[in-house]
Design an enzyme around this catalytic site. Structure first.
Site, PDB file in Angstrom:
ATOM      1  CG  HIS A   1      -2.622  -0.711  -6.782  1.00 45.32           C
ATOM      2  ND1 HIS A   1      -1.400  -0.977  -6.185  1.00 45.32           N
ATOM      3  CD2 HIS A   1      -2.423  -0.910  -8.114  1.00 45.32           C
ATOM      4  CE1 HIS A   1      -0.522  -1.319  -7.117  1.00 45.32           C
ATOM      5  NE2 HIS A   1      -1.121  -1.295  -8.290  1.00 45.32           N
TER       6      HIS A   1
HETATM    7  C1  BDR Z   1      -2.183   3.486  -8.399  1.00 38.41           C
HETATM    8  O1  BDR Z   1      -1.859   3.945  -9.698  1.00 38.41           O
HETATM    9  C2  BDR Z   1      -2.926   3.738 -10.580  1.00 38.41           C
HETATM   10  O2  BDR Z   1      -2.467   3.246 -11.809  1.00 38.41           O
HETATM   11  C3  BDR Z   1      -3.889   2.812  -9.899  1.00 38.41           C
HETATM   12  O3  BDR Z   1      -5.216   3.086 -10.262  1.00 38.41           O
HETATM   13  C4  BDR Z   1      -3.638   3.067  -8.429  1.00 38.41           C
HETATM   14  O4  BDR Z   1      -4.457   4.116  -7.954  1.00 38.41           O
HETATM   15  C5  BDR Z   1      -1.215   2.386  -8.022  1.00 38.41           C
HETATM   16  O5  BDR Z   1       0.096   2.870  -8.033  1.00 38.41           O
END
Ligand code: BDR
Ligand code: CA
Length: 308
Positions: free
Chosen positions: A238
């Site tokens: 992500h």
């Molecule tokens: C986001 O949530 C976190 O767990 C990850 O680091 C990312 O920033 C994805 O939904």
């Protein structure tokens, strides 16, 4: 042009890859500092993890500041099922030599924006947006000196990941997300619609483990945590999507749209309502990445990190 960046984050495995990608890309990114926030794990761990990743990437000179240890209004939520109790499942945690800076992250952010020419510093925010919202509450005029805010958060057609409706960063502090979306500065957002197409699996873990020492140290964090028997073979990268866009914006399709965040309903708390068709009549406030060349972004992230 090299972007001058303050990175606000909650490391977190994919946050670690974002830090590494930024460090591996000195022609495009100058990481001025890292500000840590509560999110995937507690603040005491996110700030330590940020310092650890800098040390692993031989950049202990990047200062790390601690910020908010709780969201604006709601109790903290964490994501240990995806990141482990340390936040960095898949690598050994250690006590970094680099100390935490004594200044509060929010004050650092405001002082730095005040000292720089207006419109020259980009804030990349890849955790809950609490630190940014606190900065706006304290001094909105100084916050408005930021060039732009590049966010990993939200979801449109992809639906949520922590609840059926909400993406984790927006759910963890919906009131902060709502505040930042209304800040009036240029906003760029990478939500689950694109990050779920940027996937790391065994091939990517292998490429990193055969790369430089930093890449090798991080390689154990690519694969999903399968302790609960989900059988997943890939996990989304992500957070590095933000830096991938700063490096190669042509790999994404983005559109100016209106995005608002739900802060009232428990059922849909933290949901980002992405108005792709303009049907709300509300003014566009976000450049929303709605599509991506996933394999090309994965290759960019892995190739760059493998070199360090
Ligand atoms: C986001 O949530 C976190 O767990 C990850 O680091 C990312 O920033 C994805 O939904
Ligand atoms: Ca994150």
């Amino acid at each position: 042009m090299t972007e001058q960046v303050i990175l606000d984050c909650d490391p977190g495995r994919d946050d670690a890859f974002a830090i590494a990608l930024a460090i591996a890309s000195p022609d495009e990114i100058n990481l001025l500092a890292i500000t840590a926030v509560v999110g995937n794990v507690e603040l005491s761990k996110t700030q330590r993890n940020a310092r650890m990743i800098c040390e692993i990437c031989s950049r202990s000179d990047i200062p790390v500041y601690g910020g908010a240890d709780k969201p604006l209004k709601r109790p903290p939520v964490h994501a240990a099922e995806h990141h482990g109790v340390t936040g960095l499942h898949g690598m050994e945690v250690f006590d970094p030599a680099q100390p935490l800076q004594s200044q509060f992250a929010v004050d650092y952010m405001l002082d730095t924006l005040a000292a720089a020419d207006a419109g020259t510093i980009t804030i990349v925010a890849i955790g809950p947006l609490t630190n940014l919202a606190l900065a706006m509450e304290k001094d909105a005029d100084t916050f408005a000196r930021a060039k732009q805010v590049v966010i990993m958060g939200g979801a449109g057609r992809a639906g949520g990941n922590i609840t059926p409706a909400a993406e984790f960063n927006f759910y963890a502090d919906p009131h902060a997300a709502a505040k930042v979306l209304a800040c009036g500065r240029p906003l760029v957002m990478f939500g689950l619609d694109v990050t779920h197409q940027v996937l790391g699996g065994q091939d990517e873990a292998d490429r990193l483990s055969h790369g430089g020492p930093a890449a090798n140290a991080l390689s154990g964090m690519v694969l999903p945590i399968n302790e609960n028997g989900t059988g997943k073979t890939h996990s989304p990268l992500h957070d590095p999507c933000t830096f991938a866009w700063l490096i190669s914006p042509n790999l994404f399709d983005a559109k100016m749209v209106n995005i608002e965040v739900e802060c009232d309903s428990e059922l849909t708390m933290g949901m980002s309502v992405v108005d792709m068709r303009g049907s709300s009549g509300r003014a566009p406030n976000v450049l929303w990445a709605h599509d991506v060349d996933g394999p090309a972004v994965v290759d960019l992230i892995i190739r760059r990190i493998a070199a360090i």
